[in-house]
Write a protein that holds these residues in place. Structure first.
Motif, short mmCIF file in Angstrom:
data_model
loop_
_atom_site.label_atom_id
_atom_site.label_comp_id
_atom_site.label_asym_id
_atom_site.label_seq_id
_atom_site.Cartn_x
_atom_site.Cartn_y
_atom_site.Cartn_z
N ARG A 120 3.20 4.29 -2.56
CA ARG A 120 3.92 3.87 -3.75
C ARG A 120 4.90 4.99 -4.11
O ARG A 120 4.66 6.16 -3.79
CB ARG A 120 2.96 3.67 -4.93
CG ARG A 120 1.92 2.58 -4.70
CD ARG A 120 0.93 2.51 -5.87
NE ARG A 120 0.28 3.78 -6.19
CZ ARG A 120 -0.81 4.26 -5.58
NH1 ARG A 120 -1.39 3.57 -4.61
NH2 ARG A 120 -1.33 5.42 -5.95
N THR A 176 1.68 3.40 12.19
CA THR A 176 0.34 3.54 12.72
C THR A 176 0.35 3.43 14.24
O THR A 176 0.88 2.48 14.80
CB THR A 176 -0.60 2.47 12.13
OG1 THR A 176 -0.54 2.57 10.70
CG2 THR A 176 -2.03 2.68 12.58
N ALA A 216 2.37 0.23 8.29
CA ALA A 216 1.94 -0.42 9.54
C ALA A 216 2.81 -0.03 10.73
O ALA A 216 2.30 0.15 11.83
CB ALA A 216 1.94 -1.94 9.36
N ASP A 217 4.11 0.14 10.51
CA ASP A 217 4.99 0.49 11.63
C ASP A 217 4.88 1.96 12.04
O ASP A 217 5.42 2.36 13.06
CB ASP A 217 6.44 0.13 11.33
CG ASP A 217 6.97 0.75 10.06
OD1 ASP A 217 6.20 0.90 9.10
OD2 ASP A 217 8.17 1.08 10.02
N CYS A 236 5.74 9.72 5.82
CA CYS A 236 5.19 8.39 6.07
C CYS A 236 4.36 8.41 7.35
O CYS A 236 3.25 7.84 7.41
CB CYS A 236 6.30 7.35 6.17
SG CYS A 236 7.09 6.92 4.61
N ALA A 281 -4.10 4.25 -0.04
CA ALA A 281 -2.75 4.37 -0.58
C ALA A 281 -2.59 5.68 -1.33
O ALA A 281 -3.57 6.35 -1.64
CB ALA A 281 -2.44 3.19 -1.50
N ALA A 293 0.21 7.87 7.59
CA ALA A 293 -0.44 6.86 8.42
C ALA A 293 -1.34 7.48 9.47
O ALA A 293 -2.50 7.07 9.63
CB ALA A 293 0.61 5.97 9.09
N THR A 304 -2.46 3.37 4.43
CA THR A 304 -1.81 2.13 4.85
C THR A 304 -0.60 1.77 3.99
O THR A 304 0.25 0.98 4.42
CB THR A 304 -2.80 0.95 4.81
OG1 THR A 304 -3.30 0.83 3.47
CG2 THR A 304 -3.94 1.17 5.79
N HIS A 305 -0.50 2.33 2.78
CA HIS A 305 0.60 2.03 1.88
C HIS A 305 0.96 3.27 1.07
O HIS A 305 0.08 4.08 0.75
CB HIS A 305 0.24 0.91 0.90
CG HIS A 305 0.12 -0.41 1.54
ND1 HIS A 305 -1.03 -0.84 2.16
CD2 HIS A 305 1.02 -1.41 1.67
CE1 HIS A 305 -0.84 -2.05 2.65
NE2 HIS A 305 0.40 -2.43 2.37
N LEU A 350 7.14 0.17 -3.05
CA LEU A 350 5.97 0.10 -2.18
C LEU A 350 6.45 0.11 -0.74
O LEU A 350 7.50 -0.45 -0.43
CB LEU A 350 5.17 -1.17 -2.46
CG LEU A 350 3.84 -1.32 -1.72
CD1 LEU A 350 2.84 -0.25 -2.18
CD2 LEU A 350 3.27 -2.71 -1.97
N ARG A 351 5.67 0.77 0.12
CA ARG A 351 5.99 0.76 1.55
C ARG A 351 4.71 0.65 2.35
O ARG A 351 3.79 1.44 2.19
CB ARG A 351 6.70 2.04 1.97
CG ARG A 351 7.27 1.85 3.40
CD ARG A 351 7.56 3.16 4.06
NE ARG A 351 8.46 3.05 5.19
CZ ARG A 351 8.18 2.44 6.33
NH1 ARG A 351 7.05 1.78 6.49
NH2 ARG A 351 9.04 2.45 7.33
N SER A 352 4.66 -0.35 3.21
CA SER A 352 3.57 -0.46 4.17
C SER A 352 3.80 0.58 5.25
O SER A 352 4.94 0.85 5.63
CB SER A 352 3.57 -1.86 4.80
OG SER A 352 2.71 -1.87 5.93
#
Length: 172
Positions: A120, A163, A160-161, A107, A82, A111, A117-118, A156-158
């Motif tokens: 802040r 990657t 995952a989308d 972003c 992160a 990734a 992965t995250h 917070l933001r993942s």
């Protein structure tokens, strides 16, 4: 079309000009960097490059067609997959979607290039433009906090989308 570039030594003059030209504009919504920042800019620039080389932070500039810096988009305190996102866009480039495009591109870089992965982020309550950029970029409010004595929000933001699937070429 402006381009995001990883900070390098040659960016120093344009970056200093960007910070000086926009100092009052930035101070209206985020704490001022102070005179010491400008007095020791070259030294700070070298320190940022060393942090970047060590993988602690990744500093980026948004560069226009003439080589001018239109913004900064940074990942700091990189650890455990992160980092903290920070950004600022020049007054003359504000209001045209540049911040949202730059944050979304970062972003993707976070990734697919840096393996994060995250992310802040935070914004003061009175910075509606920054809060809108974060919301449009998929960040979710996760709490309240104080930012230099001002009420603010934590996000917070993942990633995952962003990657790439295993075996797929990274798009960066």
């Amino acid at each position: 079309m402006p381009e995001i570039q990883l900070l390098r030594p040659g960016h120093a003059p344009a970056l200093l000009a960007f910070e000086q030209e926009n100092r009052a504009y930035f101070a209206a919504s985020v704490p001022d960097r102070g005179d010491d920042y400008f007095a020791h800019f070259e030294e700070r620039h070298r320190a940022r490059l060393a942090e970047q080389q060590a993988g602690i932070c990744y500093f980026h500039v948004v560069v226009g067609a003439e080589g001018e810096v239109l913004g900064r988009v940074n990942l700091v305190d990189v650890a455990d997959g992160a980092a903290e996102l920070g950004y600022r866009i020049a007054e003359r480039a504000a209001g045209r979607g540049l911040a949202t495009r730059a944050v979304r591109e970062l972003c993707d870089l976070a990734a697919n290039r840096y393996g994060l992965t995250h992310l802040r982020a935070s914004s003061t309550l009175d910075n509606a433009a920054s809060r809108a950029v974060l919301a449009r970029s998929g960040f979710t409010v996760v709490g309240e906090r104080q930012l230099s004595g001002q009420p603010g929000l934590s996000y917070l933001r993942s990633l995952a989308d962003f990657t790439a699937p295993p075996g797929a070429p990274a798009d960066c």
